[in-house]
Design an enzyme around this catalytic site. Structure first.
Site, PDB file in Angstrom:
ATOM      1  N   LEU A   1       0.833  -1.198   0.000  1.00 34.81           N
ATOM      2  CA  LEU A   1       0.000   0.000   0.000  1.00 34.81           C
ATOM      3  C   LEU A   1       0.873   1.256   0.000  1.00 34.81           C
ATOM      4  O   LEU A   1       0.546   2.250  -0.656  1.00 34.81           O
ATOM      5  CB  LEU A   1      -0.926   0.013   1.215  1.00 34.81           C
ATOM      6  CG  LEU A   1      -1.818   1.249   1.334  1.00 34.81           C
ATOM      7  CD1 LEU A   1      -2.764   1.353   0.146  1.00 34.81           C
ATOM      8  CD2 LEU A   1      -2.592   1.240   2.636  1.00 34.81           C
ATOM      9  N   TYR A   2       1.982   1.206   0.722  1.00 30.76           N
ATOM     10  CA  TYR A   2       2.918   2.339   0.711  1.00 30.76           C
ATOM     11  C   TYR A   2       3.337   2.658  -0.720  1.00 30.76           C
ATOM     12  O   TYR A   2       3.290   3.811  -1.153  1.00 30.76           O
ATOM     13  CB  TYR A   2       4.142   2.004   1.564  1.00 30.76           C
ATOM     14  CG  TYR A   2       5.276   2.982   1.394  1.00 30.76           C
ATOM     15  CD1 TYR A   2       5.178   4.287   1.875  1.00 30.76           C
ATOM     16  CD2 TYR A   2       6.459   2.607   0.755  1.00 30.76           C
ATOM     17  CE1 TYR A   2       6.219   5.196   1.712  1.00 30.76           C
ATOM     18  CE2 TYR A   2       7.503   3.504   0.591  1.00 30.76           C
ATOM     19  CZ  TYR A   2       7.387   4.791   1.073  1.00 30.76           C
ATOM     20  OH  TYR A   2       8.420   5.677   0.909  1.00 30.76           O
TER      21      TYR A   2
END
Length: 465
Positions: free
Chosen positions: A258-259
């Site tokens: 997700l980062y």
């Protein structure tokens, strides 16, 4: 004093069920009740708004490394206090003092995330060469805030003001651009870390997406003149890409975390604001930055702490047994890349939300170009600390980490002379020296003496070369 009104005709007493009941004039009862109810409602509304303001954890302010609600609570209160604390003649003088370059040709730079690892080093470098710098940081607790406060104190001693505020605080950003006509923004504020995204995903959306939009909105629509923006993307955007070394021309549409996805989204958002509003924007893809004043959540930092403490460390390997490798990049090299990007950034072409012509849009890798197995990094730390690590070797889990990073930096070299010069052994030596001094580590093997001997040996080798 006026006499009391005559109420003798407004009620009479009746006996009912053994009790005396009062029959009050219905019109006056309704009027009085309505008045009391209105006042009570107003008071209750004010109380509820106050409680909501102080205690409700809004989504877009959850940046902390603690649980999401406590983080948002802390950050929200920070934003509330900033609205009161910022402003006034004294505050504006202090901001202008920090923002004023020593020479007319110097840059005037707003650095977000200024109390972070890269932000601190870049702010110091900018101020040292004569540029004006104002910093901004929300001091969240993703890792020990006391380290960030220590960096803030370091910057203060060098004449750099770091404001305690969040990039989602639009009134503050607006006020800053009203007070100072920043020529450049170095946007480094972000929620970092790959694995933490599995625990607190909303913090990444709040910082890396919403925060970026908030900054671009002010820079594009309010700032006059529009600043040139240099911001921190990440090598994580390469995700599942298998072509190496990683080039800016390679695919970045398969993020592994997700980062990485939020950083990729940031690059798409940057394109939008460049295209519509004429913002000059440069994205920098950092590759595993390390060094003094670093982030405690990074492997080299936590491994150092665990080796000294005698705690076991976890090393990852791939399913086929191959080692995980990283393109470790020393902080001084990254700082040179950041300043090179700032120096070569062309002016934005918009004004008042209107674009006058095409604006510069760039993205660069900033790496060391020499991938190293993480196990080798541990070996260097063991030698520097004079102590063996207790190792647990496990298979790399599906947590967003990638097995290999390797930067192609030819584009940055061509455009602004970026050339990394610090090898991992040299960089880790400087980090360990800082670590034992900062934390006051007492080691039986005398790390300082060991490092001094290594430095003397290196000096002799350079002299004889």
């Amino acid at each position: 004093m006026a006499s009391a009104p005559d109420t003798s005709k407004s009620f009479k007493l009746e006996r009912h069920g053994g009790y005396l009941l009062r029959r009050i004039n219905s019109t006056k009862v309704i009027a009085a009740s309505s008045h009391l109810l209105f006042r009570a409602s107003i008071l209750a509304t004010v109380v509820l708004i106050l409680l909501f303001t102080l205690h409700y954890p809004p989504l877009l302010l959850s940046h902390s490394g603690a649980d999401a609600s406590s983080a948002a609570h802390s950050n929200h209160r920070s934003l509330l206090s900033s609205a009161v604390a910022y402003g006034g003649a004294a505050w504006e003088r202090e901001v202008r003092r920090s923002a004023t370059p020593r020479s007319p040709s110097g840059l005037t730079v707003l650095v977000t995330g200024a109390a972070g690892f890269v932000g601190t080093h870049c702010s110091l470098a900018l101020k040292k060469r004569g540029d004006g710098v104002v910093g901004l940081d929300n001091f969240n607790s993703y890792y020990d805030p006391s380290l960030k406060r220590a960096r803030q104190s370091l910057l203060s001693r060098h004449g750099v003001l770091v404001l305690d505020a969040d990039i989602n605080d639009t009134p503050l950003l607006t006020k800053l651009f009203d007070v100072v006509p920043f020529s450049h923004v170095l946007h480094l504020a972000a929620q970092a870390g790959v694995r933490y995204a599995m625990r607190n995903p909303q913090s990444y959306v709040a910082s890396n997406v919403a925060g970026l939009v908030a900054l671009f909105e002010i820079a594009a629509k309010h700032a006059d003149p529009q600043p040139a923006v240099v911001w921190a993307s990440s090598s994580s955007v390469y995700g599942l890409n298998t072509a190496t070394p990683f080039s800016e021309l390679h695919r970045t549409d398969r993020p592994a975390s997700l980062y990485a996805a939020t950083k990729k989204a940031g690059e798409a958002i940057a394109h939008t604001y460049n295209h519509i509003y004429g913002l000059s924007i440069t994205g920098l893809r950092f590759f595993t930055v390390y060094g003094p004043w670093g982030r405690p959540d990074m492997a080299y930092f936590s491994f150092t702490n665990d080796i000294i403490s005698g705690k076991p460390i976890t090393l990852f390997r791939m399913q086929d047994g191959t080692a995980v490798q990283r393109d470790f990049t020393y902080i001084d090299d990254v700082v040179k890349g950041c300043l090179g990007a700032l120096d070569t950034a062309k002016p934005s072409t918009g004004s008042g939300s209107k674009k006058r012509g095409p604006a510069q849009l760039r993205v660069y890798n900033l790496g060391n170009t020499s991938p190293v197995p993480v196990a080798k990094m541990v070996g260097i730390l063991e030698e520097l600390l004079g102590k063996k690590a207790k190792k647990n070797v496990v298979t790399l889990p599906q947590n967003g980490d990638v097995p290999y990073t390797h930067a192609n930096v030819s584009l940055a070299e061509k455009d602004f002379g970026y050339r990394p010069t610090t090898d991992l052994a040299t960089g880790l030596k400087k980090f360990v020296k800082w670590y034992v001094e900062y934390y006051g580590v007492k080691t039986g093997n005398n790390v300082h003496s060991k490092i001094k001997k290594m430095e003397e040996k290196e000096a002799e080798e350079e002299a004889s070369a």
